[in-house]
Scaffold this motif. Structure first.
Motif, PDB file in Angstrom:
ATOM      1  N   GLN A  86       0.898  -1.093   0.163  1.00  0.00           N
ATOM      2  CA  GLN A  86       0.054   0.034   0.069  1.00  0.00           C
ATOM      3  C   GLN A  86       0.862   1.240  -0.165  1.00  0.00           C
ATOM      4  OE1 GLN A  86      -2.406   1.212   3.445  1.00  0.00           O
ATOM      5  NE2 GLN A  86      -4.187   0.944   2.113  1.00  0.00           N
ATOM      6  N   LEU A  87       0.487   2.057  -0.749  1.00  0.00           N
ATOM      7  CA  LEU A  87       1.251   3.388  -0.892  1.00  0.00           C
ATOM      8  C   LEU A  87       0.350   4.688  -0.697  1.00  0.00           C
ATOM      9  CD1 LEU A  87       3.920   4.973  -1.795  1.00  0.00           C
ATOM     10  CD2 LEU A  87       2.892   5.075  -4.040  1.00  0.00           C
ATOM     11  N   LEU A  88       0.463   5.427   0.014  1.00  0.00           N
ATOM     12  CA  LEU A  88      -0.208   6.501   0.546  1.00  0.00           C
ATOM     13  C   LEU A  88       0.537   7.933   0.003  1.00  0.00           C
ATOM     14  CD1 LEU A  88      -1.172   5.823   4.330  1.00  0.00           C
ATOM     15  CD2 LEU A  88      -2.544   5.238   2.130  1.00  0.00           C
ATOM     16  N   VAL A  89      -0.303   8.708  -0.543  1.00  0.00           N
ATOM     17  CA  VAL A  89       0.109   9.881  -1.201  1.00  0.00           C
ATOM     18  C   VAL A  89      -0.918  10.952  -0.729  1.00  0.00           C
ATOM     19  CG1 VAL A  89       0.718  11.255  -3.278  1.00  0.00           C
ATOM     20  CG2 VAL A  89       0.761   8.677  -3.222  1.00  0.00           C
ATOM     21  N   ARG A  90      -0.211  11.994   0.072  1.00  0.00           N
ATOM     22  CA  ARG A  90      -0.886  13.102   0.606  1.00  0.00           C
ATOM     23  C   ARG A  90      -0.503  14.530  -0.196  1.00  0.00           C
ATOM     24  NH1 ARG A  90       1.189  14.670   6.378  1.00  0.00           N
ATOM     25  NH2 ARG A  90       2.811  15.993   5.692  1.00  0.00           N
ATOM     26  N   TYR A  91      -1.457  15.422   0.102  1.00  0.00           N
ATOM     27  CA  TYR A  91      -0.959  16.684  -0.636  1.00  0.00           C
ATOM     28  C   TYR A  91      -0.358  17.577   0.286  1.00  0.00           C
ATOM     29  CZ  TYR A  91      -3.819  15.326  -4.657  1.00  0.00           C
ATOM     30  OH  TYR A  91      -4.341  14.540  -5.592  1.00  0.00           O
ATOM     31  N   GLY A  92       0.651  18.424  -0.122  1.00  0.00           N
ATOM     32  CA  GLY A  92       1.438  19.227   0.613  1.00  0.00           C
ATOM     33  C   GLY A  92       2.041  20.257  -0.104  1.00  0.00           C
ATOM     34  N   ASP A  93       2.695  21.146   0.609  1.00  0.00           N
ATOM     35  CA  ASP A  93       3.439  22.171  -0.159  1.00  0.00           C
ATOM     36  C   ASP A  93       4.687  22.033  -0.695  1.00  0.00           C
ATOM     37  OD1 ASP A  93       4.757  21.667   2.094  1.00  0.00           O
ATOM     38  OD2 ASP A  93       5.143  23.541   2.909  1.00  0.00           O
ATOM     39  N   ARG A  94       5.380  21.028  -0.574  1.00  0.00           N
ATOM     40  CA  ARG A  94       6.291  20.575  -1.694  1.00  0.00           C
ATOM     41  C   ARG A  94       6.453  19.016  -1.655  1.00  0.00           C
ATOM     42  NH1 ARG A  94      11.246  19.990   2.205  1.00  0.00           N
ATOM     43  NH2 ARG A  94      10.391  20.243   4.385  1.00  0.00           N
ATOM     44  N   ASN A 101       6.498   4.031   2.564  1.00  0.00           N
ATOM     45  CA  ASN A 101       5.179   4.093   1.753  1.00  0.00           C
ATOM     46  C   ASN A 101       4.170   5.265   2.034  1.00  0.00           C
ATOM     47  OD1 ASN A 101       5.961   1.319   1.015  1.00  0.00           O
ATOM     48  ND2 ASN A 101       4.957   0.439   2.815  1.00  0.00           N
ATOM     49  N   VAL A 102       4.945   6.405   2.258  1.00  0.00           N
ATOM     50  CA  VAL A 102       4.046   7.632   2.310  1.00  0.00           C
ATOM     51  C   VAL A 102       4.784   8.487   1.562  1.00  0.00           C
ATOM     52  CG1 VAL A 102       3.123   9.308   3.994  1.00  0.00           C
ATOM     53  CG2 VAL A 102       3.222   6.881   4.603  1.00  0.00           C
ATOM     54  N   LEU A 103       4.413   9.215   0.732  1.00  0.00           N
ATOM     55  CA  LEU A 103       4.658  10.658  -0.082  1.00  0.00           C
ATOM     56  C   LEU A 103       3.797  11.473  -0.125  1.00  0.00           C
ATOM     57  CD1 LEU A 103       5.299   8.717  -3.512  1.00  0.00           C
ATOM     58  CD2 LEU A 103       6.955   8.971  -1.911  1.00  0.00           C
TER      59      LEU A 103
END
Length: 176
Positions: A86-94, A101-103
């Motif tokens: 499982q790969l989690l991708v969240r939105y951020g400022d950069r 497993n977290v981008l």
């Protein structure tokens, strides 16, 4: 690795719901990477993306075989793999990697290159000890050798008598 849009996922055009992707990974896929770990393979990857306005959750199921070299005989063989990651991708400022497993990506990111993640997940699914199937059912010569550590200061042939010990300790043994 060469840039290949075949394994990129265009997240900007996707609605906030569940999406499914399928990738067939063959020799051409593995040749993109400058490595000797996996020279060839035939792996099917099912990727399920759960997209929300704040988070992308990728569930990756891998099934197939990859070409490996036996650690014992140096013969080629096909290693079966099966993995779920499982790969989690969240939105951020950069853009940054927060964990294995977290981008974090920026809100204006259009596509997410997924080839490196697929390759890494296949590499993680490989066993540490690569044995040709003809060796996999053989018992180890000494099964306790890897897990048992014995330390002694005595040389072989030494008696177990206390007389051979350091004479400075004899005075302390007599204290009561």
């Amino acid at each position: 690795m060469k840039k290949d849009s075949q394994y990129d996922i265009n997240i900007a055009k996707l609605a906030d719901k569940t999406h499914h992707f399928a990738f067939d990974l063959d020799r051409a896929f593995f040749e993109q990477f400058d490595q000797q770990l996996i020279p060839d393979g035939n792996v099917h990857a099912d990727v399920t993306l759960h997209k929300t306005d704040r988070l992308l959750t990728f569930d990756v199921d891998l099934r197939g075989t990859v070409r490996q070299i036996c650690d014992r005989s140096l013969d080629d063989y096909d290693q079966e793999i099966e993995a779920h990651e499982q790969l989690l991708v969240r939105y951020g400022d950069r853009e940054m990697e927060l964990d294995d497993n977290v981008l974090q990506i920026t809100a204006d990111t259009q596509t997410l290159p997924f080839a490196q993640h697929l390759f890494d997940y296949i590499g993680l699914a490989l066993p540490m000890k690569k044995l040709h199937p003809r060796f996999q059912n053989e018992p180890d010569e000494n099964p306790d050798a890897a897990t048992k550590l014995i330390f002694t200061t005595r040389q072989e042939g030494d008696d177990d008598d206390e007389d051979d010990s350091d004479p400075r300790w004899n005075a302390l043994r007599n204290l009561n």
